[in-house]
Design a protein around this motif. Structure first.
Motif, PDB file in Angstrom:
ATOM      1  N   THR A 204      37.262  37.403  36.419  1.00 50.83           N
ATOM      2  CA  THR A 204      37.382  38.228  35.213  1.00 50.83           C
ATOM      3  C   THR A 204      38.258  39.462  35.383  1.00 50.83           C
ATOM      4  N   SER A 205      38.573  39.842  36.614  1.00 47.22           N
ATOM      5  CA  SER A 205      39.215  41.146  36.838  1.00 47.22           C
ATOM      6  C   SER A 205      40.577  41.270  36.161  1.00 47.22           C
ATOM      7  N   GLU A 206      41.307  40.172  36.073  1.00 41.67           N
ATOM      8  CA  GLU A 206      42.638  40.265  35.471  1.00 41.67           C
ATOM      9  C   GLU A 206      42.637  39.963  33.976  1.00 41.67           C
ATOM     10  N   LEU A 207      41.488  39.588  33.429  1.00 40.05           N
ATOM     11  CA  LEU A 207      41.398  39.328  31.986  1.00 40.05           C
ATOM     12  C   LEU A 207      41.067  40.633  31.267  1.00 40.05           C
ATOM     13  N   LYS A 208      42.024  41.543  31.319  1.00 42.53           N
ATOM     14  CA  LYS A 208      41.796  42.884  30.789  1.00 42.53           C
ATOM     15  C   LYS A 208      41.438  42.866  29.308  1.00 42.53           C
ATOM     16  N   GLU A 209      42.040  41.945  28.565  1.00 41.51           N
ATOM     17  CA  GLU A 209      41.789  41.894  27.118  1.00 41.51           C
ATOM     18  C   GLU A 209      40.442  41.252  26.802  1.00 41.51           C
ATOM     19  N   ALA A 210      39.718  40.818  27.848  1.00 42.69           N
ATOM     20  CA  ALA A 210      38.348  40.317  27.682  1.00 42.69           C
ATOM     21  C   ALA A 210      37.384  41.224  28.450  1.00 42.69           C
ATOM     22  N   HIS A 211      37.739  42.507  28.569  1.00 44.86           N
ATOM     23  CA  HIS A 211      36.963  43.558  29.231  1.00 44.86           C
ATOM     24  C   HIS A 211      37.137  43.598  30.739  1.00 44.86           C
ATOM     25  N   GLY A 212      37.855  42.633  31.331  1.00 44.68           N
ATOM     26  CA  GLY A 212      38.148  42.715  32.748  1.00 44.68           C
ATOM     27  C   GLY A 212      36.928  42.528  33.627  1.00 44.68           C
ATOM     28  N   ALA A 213      36.967  43.144  34.807  1.00 42.49           N
ATOM     29  CA  ALA A 213      35.916  42.978  35.814  1.00 42.49           C
ATOM     30  C   ALA A 213      34.631  43.669  35.378  1.00 42.49           C
ATOM     31  N   VAL A 284      47.715  37.673  31.562  1.00 47.75           N
ATOM     32  CA  VAL A 284      46.847  38.567  32.327  1.00 47.75           C
ATOM     33  C   VAL A 284      47.656  39.726  32.875  1.00 47.75           C
ATOM     34  N   ARG A 285      46.947  40.804  33.161  1.00 45.35           N
ATOM     35  CA  ARG A 285      47.551  41.992  33.766  1.00 45.35           C
ATOM     36  C   ARG A 285      47.082  42.049  35.209  1.00 45.35           C
ATOM     37  N   SER A 286      48.014  42.143  36.115  1.00 47.23           N
ATOM     38  CA  SER A 286      47.655  42.076  37.532  1.00 47.23           C
ATOM     39  C   SER A 286      47.166  43.424  38.036  1.00 47.23           C
ATOM     40  N   LEU A 287      46.001  43.432  38.656  1.00 45.28           N
ATOM     41  CA  LEU A 287      45.511  44.606  39.368  1.00 45.28           C
ATOM     42  C   LEU A 287      45.962  44.492  40.818  1.00 45.28           C
ATOM     43  N   ARG A 288      46.109  45.622  41.488  1.00 45.04           N
ATOM     44  CA  ARG A 288      46.575  45.578  42.876  1.00 45.04           C
ATOM     45  C   ARG A 288      45.469  45.051  43.779  1.00 45.04           C
ATOM     46  N   GLY A 289      45.718  43.906  44.359  1.00 39.54           N
ATOM     47  CA  GLY A 289      44.811  43.389  45.369  1.00 39.54           C
ATOM     48  C   GLY A 289      43.694  42.534  44.810  1.00 39.54           C
ATOM     49  N   VAL A 290      43.167  41.707  45.685  1.00 37.51           N
ATOM     50  CA  VAL A 290      42.035  40.850  45.351  1.00 37.51           C
ATOM     51  C   VAL A 290      40.744  41.651  45.547  1.00 37.51           C
ATOM     52  N   PRO A 291      39.807  41.595  44.605  1.00 36.00           N
ATOM     53  CA  PRO A 291      38.595  42.401  44.742  1.00 36.00           C
ATOM     54  C   PRO A 291      37.604  41.823  45.757  1.00 36.00           C
ATOM     55  N   GLN A 292      36.916  42.709  46.444  1.00 34.91           N
ATOM     56  CA  GLN A 292      35.805  42.353  47.326  1.00 34.91           C
ATOM     57  C   GLN A 292      34.542  43.026  46.799  1.00 34.91           C
ATOM     58  N   VAL A 293      33.390  42.406  47.042  1.00 37.98           N
ATOM     59  CA  VAL A 293      32.099  42.951  46.619  1.00 37.98           C
ATOM     60  C   VAL A 293      31.272  43.248  47.867  1.00 37.98           C
ATOM     61  N   HIS A 294      30.658  44.436  47.912  1.00 36.28           N
ATOM     62  CA  HIS A 294      29.819  44.825  49.041  1.00 36.28           C
ATOM     63  C   HIS A 294      28.516  45.438  48.533  1.00 36.28           C
ATOM     64  N   CYS A 295      27.413  45.089  49.158  1.00 29.51           N
ATOM     65  CA  CYS A 295      26.121  45.696  48.823  1.00 29.51           C
ATOM     66  C   CYS A 295      26.028  47.052  49.504  1.00 29.51           C
ATOM     67  N   ILE A 296      25.736  48.094  48.737  1.00 33.69           N
ATOM     68  CA  ILE A 296      25.655  49.442  49.313  1.00 33.69           C
ATOM     69  C   ILE A 296      24.244  50.019  49.256  1.00 33.69           C
ATOM     70  N   SER A 297      23.323  49.313  48.600  1.00 33.31           N
ATOM     71  CA  SER A 297      21.943  49.794  48.532  1.00 33.31           C
ATOM     72  C   SER A 297      21.025  48.637  48.162  1.00 33.31           C
ATOM     73  N   GLN A 298      19.851  48.607  48.800  1.00 38.07           N
ATOM     74  CA  GLN A 298      18.834  47.611  48.469  1.00 38.07           C
ATOM     75  C   GLN A 298      17.808  48.150  47.485  1.00 38.07           C
ATOM     76  N   ASP A 299      17.602  49.475  47.482  1.00 37.73           N
ATOM     77  CA  ASP A 299      16.607  50.074  46.596  1.00 37.73           C
ATOM     78  C   ASP A 299      17.142  51.394  46.052  1.00 37.73           C
ATOM     79  N   PRO A 300      17.667  51.369  44.820  1.00 40.21           N
ATOM     80  CA  PRO A 300      17.808  50.208  43.942  1.00 40.21           C
ATOM     81  C   PRO A 300      18.976  49.336  44.393  1.00 40.21           C
TER      82      PRO A 300
END
Length: 633
Positions: A204-213, A284-300
């Motif tokens: 979804t990140s590059e589908l800016k006209e559909a709200h993107g990421a 689509v509109r290209s954002l710089r780089g491929v996105p990565q997801v990281h968990c930064i907290s378990q609670d919450p």
């Protein structure tokens, strides 16, 4: 002739109904669907899953006197309100989006607003044709448009599976205001399996006209949403085991703006009842780089996003500071990506508490070493530049010394302004909680993140040891208790920075310290931090954190996620952030200041231009230059 035309139209209608029965709504072409909707032949509640692969649009219709300001509001909040088309007053068609449409009839359902109050729902706006002659229609992108991309990426779309509308919620996140339009962000929620989070962001990140990421992944409370089972719009969607609530900016934000501006008359689509365009999701509109997801907290539970390019830079920073000039065996303590995860957590923090101070030279006054304070001030400087609240907590006996160091750091241009300097003493069982939270209420923490850098850490026996196994407990206030208490406070995360294993926060790697570090069986800190940054010299860890925070804030993907896709990118502040980073000149002046105040090198107790027995010139100065070169590539 008239009879033949009527017969032809009837035949077309029958063919359309046959297609509905055989092909399903998702396979129908947009112009066919619009015609069926126009004839009021569909008994469905929303357009999710219809005309797969084609863009759908939210609709806002306002008086022409409000149109220019609403367009500015859309551009200022293009995550929830990506503008596809703005009509002329009284124009019911949108030729750039569709060939044969009529906005008065081509949505499943509309809402009417009078003076900010929804006064009804309608299947058609034809009865308002006279008023519409002075009104402008805005067509805004919709997340239904990315559903095919999600399915193609192997991501389940739970609301379609459950045959219901998507869930929509009002949040506590304010949009960027453009008078008379102001409101909080509205979001859609889609349950996504944790293993598919990165795929969902990528799809979804590059589908800016559909709200993107997505703008948030994890606990809904972090957006101010109290109960997922009670959406403000749409239907509740059930999460499957292992699903994470993932939130996208939503065009219903436009309806909230309409309500708050209290226009005499306005119209929107009913939530979920979109206008279906003839445009495919391929521009689509290209954002710089491929996105990565990281968990930064378990609670919450909280996940963050960063581009692969920015993540790689931070990994390089981690590698640079991970060399072991003292040959102490720190390679055995290092955990991959701790710098990245720590800095993602700090990047999301509103208020940060820093502690430093290792009184290893117990026979001198002051007993502090000069590894720690420079790294702490480097972190504080970038936090100030990023407009976060920051404070330092230290030992009562060292308050005057630290006050002088902070004052001189301001004079030297290292800090923008003085930092609040605090001390902590244990007076009762809940002292740490009272210190960290308003009135001891764990639901109201004063700080989101705690950082310890080269801070003496409590060992398993309750004592504090320098590297030579000397107990220095009499010189150390129990600031460890703040880190232990933070483990019990939802939303507060911690980072420990060290270079020998006896520093606060190194409890996370204590087994490795005991096995691989000299005297580790005695000196190992027993108190854990959520993230452990291990460096050849602790100051380097502080410099790397400052540089990594700069990398994150200049990452387009991370910046958008931080601001929840509302407001404008902060790139104009890039030079302010860059000037806040450590430099050879600033760190040289600071070390001279520490020497003048009698703060000694850790390993040798020397009052020379060195830290941990290593010369500032061509060792520490070279490290600073390498770190700066990496962030500016």
């Amino acid at each position: 002739m008239t009879s033949r035309m009527a017969s032809s139209e009837l035949k077309e209608n029958l063919e359309d109904e046959e297609m509905l029965l055989t092909g399903g709504l998702k396979s129908l072409l947009p112009h066919v669907l619009r015609r069926i909707i126009r004839l009021n032949r569909l008994n469905i509640s929303n357009t999710s899953g219809m005309a797969e692969g084609y863009k759908q649009a939210n609709v806002v219709i306002l008086h022409k006197s409000l149109a220019d300001d609403f367009e500015k509001f859309c551009h200022a909040n293009d995550g929830p309100l990506p503008l596809l088309y703005r009509s002329q007053p009284g124009d019911w068609k949108c030729p750039s989006l569709s060939s044969d449409s009529d906005i008065r009839t081509d949505c499943l359902q509309y809402r009417v607003y009078e003076l900010g109050v929804c006064t009804g729902s309608l299947k058609s706006l034809k009865e308002y044709s006279e008023q519409l002659k002075d009104m402008v229609t805005f067509y805004l992108g919709c997340s239904f448009s990315f559903e095919k991309a999600a399915v193609s990426a192997g991501i389940p779309v739970r609301n379609i599976e459950q045959k219901c509308n998507v869930s929509m919620y009002k949040t506590a996140v304010p949009c960027y205001s453009v008078s008379p339009f102001c409101c909080n962000l509205v979001v859609t929620m889609r349950p996504i399996p944790e293993s598919k989070l990165e795929a969902a962001v990528l799809a979804t990140s590059e589908l800016k006209e559909a709200h993107g990421a997505p703008i948030h992944m994890g606990d809904p409370g972090l957006l101010g949403i109290q109960d997922l089972s009670k959406p403000d719009y749409g239907d509740p969607v059930q999460l499957h085991p292992g699903d994470i609530p993932v939130f996208w900016a939503c065009g219903v934000t436009g309806a909230e703006a309409v309500i708050n501006c209290r226009a005499p008359l306005a119209f929107t689509h009913s939530p979920g009842c979109m206008f279906i365009t003839d445009l495919k999701n391929n521009n689509v509109r290209s954002l710089r780089g491929v996105p990565q997801v990281h968990c930064i907290s378990q609670d919450p539970l909280h996940f963050s996003v960063v581009s692969a390019e920015a993540a790689q830079k931070i990994k390089t920073l981690e590698t640079l500071i991970g060399i072991d000039p003292g040959d102490r065996g720190i390679i055995h303590l290092q955990c991959q990506d701790e710098l990245l995860k720590a800095c993602l957590a700090i990047s999301h923090a509103r208020s940060v508490l820093i502690t430093t101070g290792f009184p290893t030279h117990f026979t001198y006054e002051p007993p502090e070493e000069n590894d720690g304070p420079p790294g702490a001030l480097a972190i504080a400087a970038i936090l100030q530049a990023l407009e976060k609240e920051v404070a330092i907590v230290t030992d009562q006996r060292a308050m005057d010394l630290n006050k002088k160091i902070i004052e001189e750091a301001v004079q030297l241009g290292i800090l923008k302004k003085p930092i609040p300097l605090l001390n902590y003493q244990r007076e009762s069982a809940d002292s740490a909680l009272m210190f960290l939270c308003d009135n001891g209420n764990s639901g109201r923490p004063r700080y989101d993140h705690l950082i310890a850098i080269e801070r003496a850490g409590m060992a398993a026996d309750g004592n504090y040891y320098n590297a030579r196994k000397v107990n220095i407990k009499h010189l150390v206030d129990p600031i460890d208790e703040l880190f232990l208490a933070a483990q019990t406070i939802p939303g507060v995360t911690t980072t420990g920075v060290g270079d020998g294993g006896n520093e606060l926060g190194m409890g996370k790697v204590k087994d490795a310290v005991k096995k691989h570090i000299k005297n580790g069986d005695v000196i190992a800190c027993d108190v854990e931090a959520d993230f452990t940054v291990v460096a050849g010299v602790s100051n380097w860890g502080g410099y790397a954190i400052a540089c990594a925070l700069y990398v994150l804030r200049t990452c387009e993907i991370h910046d958008r996620y931080l601001r929840k896709a509302v407001g404008f990118p902060q790139s104009s502040k890039k030079m302010v952030w860059l000037s806040a980073l450590p430099s050879v000149s600033k760190e040289e002046k600071l070390l001279k200041t520490l020497v003048r105040h009698g703060v000694r090198s850790g390993k040798t107790a020397s009052l020379e231009m060195e830290v941990d027995g290593l010369p500032f010139y061509n060792t520490h100065s070279l490290m600073i230059e390498k770190l700066l070169q990496e962030v500016q590539k």
